[in-house]
Motif scaffolding. Sequence first.
Motif, mmCIF file in Angstrom:
data_model
loop_
_atom_site.group_PDB
_atom_site.id
_atom_site.type_symbol
_atom_site.label_atom_id
_atom_site.label_comp_id
_atom_site.label_asym_id
_atom_site.label_seq_id
_atom_site.Cartn_x
_atom_site.Cartn_y
_atom_site.Cartn_z
ATOM 1 N N MET A 191 0.849 -1.194 0.000
ATOM 2 C CA MET A 191 0.000 0.000 0.000
ATOM 3 C C MET A 191 0.884 1.244 0.000
ATOM 4 N N LYS A 192 0.500 2.226 -0.769
ATOM 5 C CA LYS A 192 1.325 3.425 -0.914
ATOM 6 C C LYS A 192 0.477 4.668 -0.698
ATOM 7 N N PHE A 193 0.991 5.573 0.126
ATOM 8 C CA PHE A 193 0.346 6.863 0.346
ATOM 9 C C PHE A 193 1.301 7.956 -0.128
ATOM 10 N N GLN A 194 0.747 8.949 -0.763
ATOM 11 C CA GLN A 194 1.561 10.074 -1.219
ATOM 12 C C GLN A 194 1.019 11.365 -0.598
ATOM 13 N N ILE A 195 1.906 12.078 0.117
ATOM 14 C CA ILE A 195 1.520 13.315 0.780
ATOM 15 C C ILE A 195 2.295 14.463 0.139
ATOM 16 N N PRO A 196 1.657 15.233 -0.740
ATOM 17 C CA PRO A 196 2.365 16.356 -1.378
ATOM 18 C C PRO A 196 2.653 17.468 -0.394
ATOM 19 N N LEU A 197 3.794 18.105 -0.570
ATOM 20 C CA LEU A 197 4.160 19.236 0.280
ATOM 21 C C LEU A 197 3.698 20.516 -0.406
ATOM 22 N N ALA A 198 2.549 21.013 0.025
ATOM 23 C CA ALA A 198 1.996 22.247 -0.535
ATOM 24 C C ALA A 198 2.551 23.433 0.228
ATOM 25 N N PRO A 199 3.099 24.447 -0.448
ATOM 26 C CA PRO A 199 3.706 25.596 0.247
ATOM 27 C C PRO A 199 2.759 26.281 1.218
ATOM 28 N N GLY A 200 1.519 26.530 0.779
ATOM 29 C CA GLY A 200 0.577 27.228 1.632
ATOM 30 C C GLY A 200 0.237 26.463 2.896
ATOM 31 N N ALA A 201 -0.027 25.166 2.756
ATOM 32 C CA ALA A 201 -0.403 24.345 3.912
ATOM 33 C C ALA A 201 0.744 24.231 4.905
ATOM 34 N N VAL A 202 1.949 23.996 4.388
ATOM 35 C CA VAL A 202 3.117 23.872 5.264
ATOM 36 C C VAL A 202 3.376 25.183 5.997
ATOM 37 N N THR A 203 3.279 26.299 5.267
ATOM 38 C CA THR A 203 3.535 27.613 5.869
ATOM 39 C C THR A 203 2.513 27.939 6.949
ATOM 40 N N GLN A 204 1.247 27.676 6.680
ATOM 41 C CA GLN A 204 0.214 27.942 7.682
ATOM 42 C C GLN A 204 0.451 27.121 8.943
ATOM 43 N N PHE A 205 0.787 25.865 8.775
ATOM 44 C CA PHE A 205 1.047 25.002 9.926
ATOM 45 C C PHE A 205 2.226 25.516 10.743
ATOM 46 N N LEU A 206 3.320 25.841 10.064
ATOM 47 C CA LEU A 206 4.510 26.302 10.766
ATOM 48 C C LEU A 206 4.279 27.641 11.463
#
Length: 262
Positions: free
Chosen positions: A1-16
């Motif tokens: 089974m494979k999961f792929q989690i893209p690193l979106a700039p907006g989502a990462v920035t909001q979280f950080l």
Amino acid sequence: MKFQIPLAPGAVTQFLLRVVTCLAVLSFLSEMTVYFLPGSPSDNYLVKVFSVDSERNIPTAYSVLALLFSSLLLGTIAYAKNLDSSPYKNHWKILSFIFLYISIDEAGQLHENLINPMRSLLNATTGFLYFTWIVPFGFLVAIFLISYSKFMLHLPAPTKKLFVAACALYIGGALGMELVGGYQASTVGEDNIVYQIIVTLEESLEMVGIVVFIHGLISYIKTYLGGVSWNIYIPEKNPQFTDGRNIGLAAISEPANTRVSR
């Protein structure tokens, strides 16, 4: 089974940014307990855990991980640049190692070992240069900015703006606010609310600067190198074992129609 989690700039920035805001608020509130709750039985436990001016605690761990993440992203870009023999591939590699060193320094506060030797050398016991480690590091920063000026000019305009903003925030906090903090510490002392405000602002600027830099790196990868994502592989057999997961970066491919000088 494979999961792929893209690193979106907006989502990462909001979280950080949420994490940084929480850390800054918790740090300041913990420091205020020293002045408004002097009889607290915790023996400054909150300060030890949450203060940005303390070592080996939650804010330190976050900063180390954020710097390591920056180093990883820079290394990923350097790898892609090495594949197409980019003229600036070594600049990306050196940046990756620089951030790796900064993360190690953040974990061990290595720069503070320079304070006493430099203080004796410069005879700086008061004033803005009270934390004398900023003298050699300021010199290194000046050399870095000069040597990377051509590299910066060849970056795409959006990336350039983000990198400049990140650099201004981080250096403004690490060196600029350290000058102000040094003056306050040498003239009034460190055990006062004003100094704690200065330190909180200093560390907050550094953390926000790294967030902006990470945003710039992920945006650059997404726009000019085809994007990046985390791949999580879970073996189909023996699903009861969960320690066989592998996490890695997806392959990066540069779009064929990209002709931006980098």
